[in-house]
Scaffold this motif. Structure first.
Motif, short mmCIF file in Angstrom:
data_model
loop_
_atom_site.label_atom_id
_atom_site.label_comp_id
_atom_site.label_asym_id
_atom_site.label_seq_id
_atom_site.Cartn_x
_atom_site.Cartn_y
_atom_site.Cartn_z
N THR A 40 50.58 -23.08 2.85
CA THR A 40 50.42 -24.38 2.21
C THR A 40 49.37 -25.21 2.94
N GLU A 46 57.20 -26.80 2.09
CA GLU A 46 57.06 -25.68 1.17
C GLU A 46 56.80 -24.33 1.84
N ARG A 72 48.22 -35.84 -3.56
CA ARG A 72 48.07 -34.38 -3.46
C ARG A 72 48.01 -33.74 -4.84
N GLY A 120 53.36 -30.83 3.73
CA GLY A 120 53.03 -29.41 3.62
C GLY A 120 54.05 -28.50 4.24
N VAL A 139 49.86 -27.81 -3.87
CA VAL A 139 50.58 -27.48 -2.65
C VAL A 139 49.72 -26.62 -1.73
#
Length: 339
Positions: free
Chosen positions: A285, A246, A333, A243, A336
């Motif tokens: 995120t 981003e 995942r 995470g 995002v």
């Protein structure tokens, strides 16, 4: 002579009638007598308390726990009644001032999920080795919050680069919150004291890598962190953070500005420096932090630290564990921003 017992008396030749105070016709009215007797009876009657009236109502709390804690903290600051260890770490200041805003970011903005917290020791030393990313090293701060909250209050003593302690306010913050220089001597002393020590071997190569290289681990250096763990005989715990890559997608680097400011890079993201200070707000995120299974080092002889092949193998084992966990988490995942 006056005679109060007589019933008549002559005044100026006229006969006056004298009526005794309590004679016939002077009795108190019946209703008045009944009221007086009833009042006297009430005065003599026993007092019956209402249920629960025998217990005094509890006094309301004047201060909440948070307010008392804040006042206690201020008192200790004013009187100097607090301790700072040999590295400059102020545990009380960290718990009262530094951690609350970081915890808000941790819970509300990044909504961090943790996995493998049972691998974090509740006592004794351990070396936590993590991937590094995000353009700004917020991943190390969020990992510190996770460790503190998941272990019931243990602090992660991070090993930082020299640059961290050269920036005026940042360096003071780092010292007081428990960070120290990334050198073997400090690491071994902390581990020997039973502390949880964090290290990010990728350094600026990891935190400043371009967005196109996200979640691809950079070189882990020469394995100095493994040597420190071997000498202290503590386990190595791989940590994988998803995470952080981003929050500031790094698209470029203004090298001239970086050299002028003495920084390893000056990032260009979709929002910075185009939108100024607003562009420095990290994207919200969804994060996950996973603590892997500990890699034991106490099974090796003390002289094993001098074996470069063993150090290399352990370094590669830690790096591979983190990389595989990153790939596994990424495959699960879906978004995002939603995880």
């Amino acid at each position: 002579m006056d005679d109060f017992g007589s019933e008549a008396e002559t005044v100026g030749g006229a006969e006056a009638q004298v009526i005794p105070l309590h004679g016939p016709g002077r009795e108190k009215p019946e209703a008045e007598r009944d009221l007086r007797e009833e009042g006297a009876a009430r005065e003599d009657a026993p007092v019956v308390a209402f249920p629960g009236a025998d217990q005094p109502a509890p006094a309301p709390e004047v201060l909440s726990d948070a307010a008392r804690s804040a006042l206690g903290f201020i008192r200790d600051r004013l009187t100097g009644d607090y301790t700072v260890d040999e590295f400059g770490f102020d545990a009380e200041l960290t718990d009262a001032v530094f951690l609350p805003p970081l915890r808000a970011l941790y819970k509300k903005w990044f909504r961090v999920d943790t996995f493998g917290v049972e691998n974090l020791p509740l006592d004794g030393g351990a070396l936590l080795v993590s991937n590094h990313s995000g353009t700004l090293p917020l991943d190390s701060l969020m990992t510190a919050v996770a460790v503190h909250d998941e272990t019931g209050g243990r602090h992660l003593r991070g090993l930082g680069a020299d640059l961290v302690f050269q920036v005026p306010l940042v360096g003071s913050f780092a010292r007081k919150s428990g960070q120290t220089l990334a050198c073997n001597a400090d690491a071994e002393r902390l581990l020997g004291n039973g502390e949880l020590v964090g290290v990010w071997p990728e350094g600026f190569k990891g935190v400043g890598k371009p967005f196109s290289s996200r979640y691809k681990l950079q070189r882990f250096g020469r394995g100095g962190f493994v040597s420190a763990a071997l000498r202290a005989g503590v386990p190595i715990i791989p940590v994988s953070v998803i995470g952080a890559e981003e929050i500031y997608p790094k698209l470029g680097d203004i090298k001239i500005l970086a050299r002028m400011l003495g920084l390893p890079y000056f990032p260009v993201t979709p929002f910075f420096p185009l939108f100024g200070a607003l562009g420095a707000i990290p994207l919200p995120t969804k994060w996950s932090i996973e603590f892997g299974e500990p890699i034991r080092t106490d099974q090796f002889e003390p002289e094993a630290v001098e074996d470069p092949m063993l150090v290399f193998q352990l370094t590669d084992q830690v790096r591979e564990s983190i990389q595989q966990t990153l790939y596994q988490r990424l495959s699960q995942r879906k978004s995002v921003f939603r995880g």
